[in-house]
Design an enzyme around this catalytic site. Structure first.
Site, PDB file in Angstrom:
ATOM      1  N   THR A 177       3.434   8.036  -0.401  1.00 23.51           N
ATOM      2  CA  THR A 177       4.323   6.903   0.666  1.00 23.51           C
ATOM      3  C   THR A 177       5.013   6.792   1.405  1.00 23.51           C
ATOM      4  O   THR A 177       5.275   8.082   2.287  1.00 23.51           O
ATOM      5  CB  THR A 177       5.550   6.611  -0.345  1.00 23.51           C
ATOM      6  OG1 THR A 177       5.253   6.429  -2.001  1.00 23.51           O
ATOM      7  CG2 THR A 177       6.391   4.771   0.062  1.00 23.51           C
ATOM      8  N   THR A 217      10.316   8.986  -1.083  1.00 24.54           N
ATOM      9  CA  THR A 217       8.822   9.897  -0.909  1.00 24.54           C
ATOM     10  C   THR A 217       9.096  10.090  -3.014  1.00 24.54           C
ATOM     11  O   THR A 217       9.537  11.018  -2.733  1.00 24.54           O
ATOM     12  CB  THR A 217       7.859  10.191   0.342  1.00 24.54           C
ATOM     13  OG1 THR A 217       6.002  10.164   0.209  1.00 24.54           O
ATOM     14  CG2 THR A 217       8.903  11.793   0.601  1.00 24.54           C
ATOM     15  N   GLY A 218       7.919  10.416  -3.292  1.00 19.83           N
ATOM     16  CA  GLY A 218       7.251  11.080  -4.288  1.00 19.83           C
ATOM     17  C   GLY A 218       7.315  10.256  -5.850  1.00 19.83           C
ATOM     18  O   GLY A 218       6.714   9.044  -5.372  1.00 19.83           O
ATOM     19  N   THR A 226       2.697   2.055  -0.174  1.00 16.38           N
ATOM     20  CA  THR A 226       2.326   2.654  -1.126  1.00 16.38           C
ATOM     21  C   THR A 226       0.345   1.801  -1.515  1.00 16.38           C
ATOM     22  O   THR A 226       1.012   0.905  -2.113  1.00 16.38           O
ATOM     23  CB  THR A 226       3.466   3.823  -1.639  1.00 16.38           C
ATOM     24  OG1 THR A 226       1.836   5.058  -2.325  1.00 16.38           O
ATOM     25  CG2 THR A 226       3.690   2.490  -3.158  1.00 16.38           C
ATOM     26  N   SER A 230      -3.055   7.502  -0.093  1.00 13.44           N
ATOM     27  CA  SER A 230      -1.838   6.899  -0.905  1.00 13.44           C
ATOM     28  C   SER A 230      -1.212   5.911  -0.380  1.00 13.44           C
ATOM     29  O   SER A 230      -0.056   5.418  -0.974  1.00 13.44           O
ATOM     30  CB  SER A 230      -0.966   8.256  -1.209  1.00 13.44           C
ATOM     31  OG  SER A 230      -0.255   8.438   0.443  1.00 13.44           O
ATOM     32  N   ARG A 290       1.175   0.449 -13.372  1.00 11.20           N
ATOM     33  CA  ARG A 290       2.054   0.420 -13.221  1.00 11.20           C
ATOM     34  C   ARG A 290       2.630   0.488 -11.871  1.00 11.20           C
ATOM     35  O   ARG A 290       1.863   0.578 -10.983  1.00 11.20           O
ATOM     36  CB  ARG A 290       1.767   2.291 -13.276  1.00 11.20           C
ATOM     37  CG  ARG A 290       2.788   3.473 -12.788  1.00 11.20           C
ATOM     38  CD  ARG A 290       3.164   3.670 -11.210  1.00 11.20           C
ATOM     39  NE  ARG A 290       3.667   4.968 -11.121  1.00 11.20           N
ATOM     40  CZ  ARG A 290       4.067   5.361  -9.484  1.00 11.20           C
ATOM     41  NH1 ARG A 290       3.743   4.884  -8.717  1.00 11.20           N
ATOM     42  NH2 ARG A 290       5.051   6.333  -9.731  1.00 11.20           N
TER      43      ARG A 290
END
Length: 328
Positions: free
Chosen positions: A189, A240-241, A207, A86, A217
């Site tokens: 991330t 993060t997420g 990330t 990631s 994106r």
């Protein structure tokens, strides 16, 4: 240190008998500042992979005292981690099979730089720092960011998927469905925030973005105020997420502003998660997002939408991996 505390207590007790009552609160604030010294310096970063990143950041900070270099060098460890899918060029690609990277870096004086939708750059965090220090801009994206990297002497890496990413991409193409998977491999991330012994703050975030995303994106990580925000007067936060959910509430900026209003880092993280859930209620069961924060006094906090979010902490008395609380 115990002798110092004893001396201070005696001094305060004696002085309080001699000074007007209005001056006593100032002495109390000094006691608070003395207590906060044990938190300095402090480094926090997201997920399990934050531990080796923090190790490197701490080493740089102890050797040089350079907070910005510490947060840069720390996350570079994750950018090179071949087991991490990631972050970095080894990360999972977009739906076209191309790894594209986002990163940002920020100092507490407001200086910041970021890059988005970057290809072929091994260390996007270092490129983000170049944007901060060598240009009048905050963000460069896509081909322009790549051209800037070449001009700055960054080598262009071959656009070849790592073995793990290649295998995952091959399996994904069978059905080519897109759906984020929360807490995948306990990776996402990496965001890092740090407080120096001088009370200054800095942060970094990098990330490879969502796996199998649409080509082009960009998530929250390179967006100052969403994935990262740092203010020497208040504190710092990083996220993060699922980036879209974080962007919708300007998550990191929100947390710093809540701390400015008097919330503790923990309270601010929890309120931000609550707002994120409210703005993404329809799809929230499929969303993971988490925040870590530190204020200028060295207090820190963390909170997530769902269980499973971990973060690393390094400070003078040791290091540990902590599990954040969660709302759902």
């Amino acid at each position: 240190m115990s002798n110092r505390r004893s001396f201070l207590k005696k001094t305060i007790a004696t002085t309080s008998l001699l000074l007007p009552a209005g001056l006593i609160p100032a002495i109390s604030r000094n006691q608070v500042n003395e207590k906060a010294e044990k938190f300095k310096p402090l480094i926090l970063s997201t997920w399990d992979h934050g531990m080796p990143a923090n190790d490197r950041a701490w080493e740089v900070l102890m050797e040089t005292g350079d907070l910005v270099s510490a947060v840069e060098e720390g996350v570079k460890v994750t950018e090179l981690d071949m087991d991490n899918l990631s972050v970095g060029l080894q990360g999972l690609p977009d739906r076209e099979g191309i790894p594209t990277l986002d990163a940002s870096i920020m100092k507490g004086d407001g200086s910041c730089g970021s890059v988005a939708f970057v290809r072929q750059v091994r260390h996007p965090i270092s490129l983000a720092r170049k944007v901060m220090e060598e240009t009048p801009h905050v963000m460069l994206a896509g081909e322009g960011a790549r051209q800037f990297a070449i001009a700055q002497g960054f080598p262009m890496e071959a656009e070849v998927l790592s073995p793990k990413a290649e295998e995952a991409y091959r399996k994904w193409k069978v059905e080519s469905k897109y759906k984020p998977i929360i807490n995948i491999e306990n990776h996402d991330t990496i965001g890092m925030i740090a407080l120096g012994a001088d009370g200054k703050l800095a942060g970094s975030c990098t990330t490879s973005g969502l796996a199998f995303k649409m080509h082009g994106r960009v998530g929250d990580s390179p967006i100052i105020g969403a994935g990262l925000y740092v203010d020497d007067e208040v504190g710092a936060a990083t996220a993060t997420g699922l980036g879209e959910s974080i962007i919708r509430i300007c998550g990191s900026f929100l947390i710093v502003e809540l701390m400015r209003q008097g919330r503790s880092p923990q309270e601010a993280c929890e309120e931000a998660v609550g707002r994120l859930i409210a703005k993404n209620e329809k799809d929230i069961k499929d969303i993971q997002a988490g925040f870590i924060a530190v204020n200028k006094d060295g207090e820190y906090g963390a909170f997530a939408v769902q269980k499973g979010f971990t973060y690393a902490r390094h400070q003078m008395d040791g290091k540990d991996l902590l599990t954040a609380g969660y709302k759902l």
